[in-house]
Design an enzyme around this catalytic site. Structure first.
Site, PDB file in Angstrom:
ATOM      1  CD1 TRP A   1       2.797  -6.493   2.133  1.00 45.54           C
ATOM      2  CD2 TRP A   1       3.988  -4.798   1.295  1.00 45.54           C
ATOM      3  NE1 TRP A   1       3.529  -5.943   3.156  1.00 45.54           N
ATOM      4  CE2 TRP A   1       4.266  -4.905   2.670  1.00 45.54           C
ATOM      5  CE3 TRP A   1       4.624  -3.795   0.559  1.00 45.54           C
ATOM      6  CZ2 TRP A   1       5.155  -4.058   3.334  1.00 45.54           C
ATOM      7  CZ3 TRP A   1       5.507  -2.945   1.217  1.00 45.54           C
ATOM      8  CH2 TRP A   1       5.756  -3.084   2.578  1.00 45.54           C
TER       9      TRP A   1
ATOM     10  CG  ASP B   1       5.474  -9.713  -2.949  1.00 43.78           C
ATOM     11  OD1 ASP B   1       6.283 -10.427  -2.308  1.00 43.78           O
ATOM     12  OD2 ASP B   1       5.192  -8.540  -2.613  1.00 43.78           O
TER      13      ASP B   1
ATOM     14  CE  LYS C   1       8.174  -8.670   5.630  1.00 48.15           C
ATOM     15  NZ  LYS C   1       7.598  -8.344   4.356  1.00 48.15           N
TER      16      LYS C   1
HETATM   17  C1  LIG Z   1       7.464  -7.045   3.573  1.00 51.75           C
HETATM   18  C2  LIG Z   1       6.830  -7.196   2.238  1.00 51.75           C
HETATM   19  C3  LIG Z   1       7.196  -6.397   1.142  1.00 51.75           C
HETATM   20  C4  LIG Z   1       8.233  -5.298   1.251  1.00 51.75           C
HETATM   21  O1  LIG Z   1       9.478  -5.840   1.330  1.00 51.75           O
HETATM   22  P1  LIG Z   1      10.819  -4.947   1.304  1.00 51.75           P
HETATM   23  O2  LIG Z   1      11.861  -6.008   1.239  1.00 51.75           O
HETATM   24  O3  LIG Z   1      10.824  -4.159   2.570  1.00 51.75           O
HETATM   25  O4  LIG Z   1      10.787  -4.091   0.097  1.00 51.75           O
HETATM   26  C5  LIG Z   1       6.581  -6.627  -0.065  1.00 51.75           C
HETATM   27  N1  LIG Z   1       5.668  -7.597  -0.214  1.00 51.75           N
HETATM   28  C6  LIG Z   1       5.285  -8.382   0.807  1.00 51.75           C
HETATM   29  C7  LIG Z   1       4.258  -9.442   0.586  1.00 51.75           C
HETATM   30  C8  LIG Z   1       5.849  -8.211   2.066  1.00 51.75           C
HETATM   31  O5  LIG Z   1       5.474  -8.987   3.091  1.00 51.75           O
END
Ligand SMILES: *Cc1c(COP(=O)(O)O)cnc(C)c1O
Length: 364
Positions: free
Chosen positions: A101, A173, A197
């Site tokens: 990511w 993030d 998540k």
């Molecule tokens: C799942 C995830 C993403 C992507 O998320 P979306 O909402 O599908 O764009 C980005 N960064 C991390 C750390 C993730 O676990």
């Protein structure tokens, strides 16, 4: 049918009391005569839902006054673009590349600004968190980007291991470990997380942004991609994902009822310790990442045989332990044990691991 212990990496498991409450309020939300999905986002009913969700999130994360909380759409993915578009000043940013990511965030930002990797774990398949060489940090960078939990490989960076970037804002993030353990919000310029998540259903992305980073963008930047527009309109510039925000609000209440982040963190540490102990005490399973960097949320392991890994995931699924198959680039298994995964789910998995090992000992 009974509910599975759902080990999915995302969308992930939600707390059962939250689902029950949502179900009971589905047809008639608190006497409003309609569901949350059907009401105007300008109504008093909805305004209360969103305000309460924000207030609870502020309380459980200890978000200081000089930060805005935004409820946006487009997932964490859209933040990969919005961040460089909104923070662009010198047009430079540093990236700590610790997983798939953060690599994606880096590649996307490259479209708009000049990006520099200050550490990358890519060469060893992201099996460890690479150390940041602070001498490489550029003092005029618009931001330093990091990912607190690497969902795919199963590593994490603790709050105490965030490098000192001086005046350069840290942008994190936190999609896969927000609300799972304590992070000091004041150490960050921006925290962002897709809800699906550890916070709620897909459809809403939470952005926690320090006031001074809400800047005027270049005029061509689409209106919907400007933080200032959303901040000035309390995330109601256009129709927000009302139902997702409502459910996140219920999850925040559930977290408060558990005792807040300290209690949640303790439970998460217990669950992860149990699972990692089962891996480490076994002759069949191997953890896939460096021990010191192990994630509390996404636990990756493998048997060393692709066929056995497949058999493991299939048999576990038949026993009501769903979604244990690892990500395609990592292979093996991934057990995502988000906040809502009860201890009983991890205990059931550990019991199955022992049973499976006894039946499938190498060489037998
Ligand atoms: C799942 C995830 C993403 C992507 O998320 P979306 O909402 O599908 O764009 C980005 N960064 C991390 C750390 C993730 O676990």
């Amino acid at each position: 049918m009974a509910r599975s212990f759902n080990f999915s990496a995302g969308p992930g498991i939600l707390p059962e009391p939250v689902l029950h409450q949502a179900a009971s309020e589905m047809l008639d939300y608190k006497g409003s005569g309609m569901s949350v999905m059907e009401m105007s986002h300008r109504s008093k009913w909805y305004e209360d839902i969103q305000n309460k969700a924000e207030a609870n999130l502020r309380e459980i994360m200890g978000i200081p006054e000089n930060y805005k909380v935004l409820f946006l759409q487009g997932g964490a993915h859209l933040q990969f673009s919005m961040i460089p578009l909104n923070l662009k000043n010198s047009g430079k940013a540093d990236f700590w590349i610790t997983g798939n990511w953060s690599e994606k965030a880096f590649q996307e930002a490259k479209k708009y600004i000049s990006v520099q990797p200050v550490a990358s774990g890519k060469a060893n398949g992201f099996r460890a968190i690479p150390e940041v060489d602070v001498s490489m940090l550029s003092p005029e960078a618009d931001y330093f980007h990091m990912t607190t939990n690497n969902t795919v490989c199963g590593t994490r960076i603790r709050g105490c291991d965030i490098p000192d970037t001086g005046k350069v804002p840290v942008v994190a993030d936190m999609s896969s470990n927000i609300l799972s353990e304590a992070y000091d919000v004041s150490k960050f310029g921006i925290i962002y997380a897709g809800a699906q998540k550890n916070m709620g259903p897909a459809g809403v992305t939470v952005v926690i942004i320090r006031d001074d980073l809400i800047r005027k963008t270049e005029p061509w930047v689409p209106t919907m991609l400007q933080y200032a527009i959303h901040a000035d309109n309390s995330s109601l510039y256009n129709t927000p994902p009302c139902y997702s925000i409502y459910l996140c609000g219920l999850v925040f209440e559930w977290i408060k009822a558990q005792g807040g982040i300290p209690a949640i963190q303790k439970a998460n540490e217990e669950k992860a310790a149990l699972l990692y102990a089962a891996i480490d005490s076994s002759t069949l399973y191997k953890g896939l990442v460096e021990k010191k960097d192990r994630s509390l949320m996404n636990v990756t392991f493998a048997t060393g045989s692709e066929d056995l890994d497949k058999k493991f995931a299939k048999e576990a699924d038949a026993l009501g332990m769903a979604n244990l198959k690892g990500y395609r680039t990592m292979g093996g298994m991934r057990a995502s044990i988000y906040n809502a995964m009860p201890l009983a789910g991890v205990e059931a998995l550990v019991a199955f691991m022992k049973e499976f090992e006894a039946k499938n000992k190498p060489g037998c």
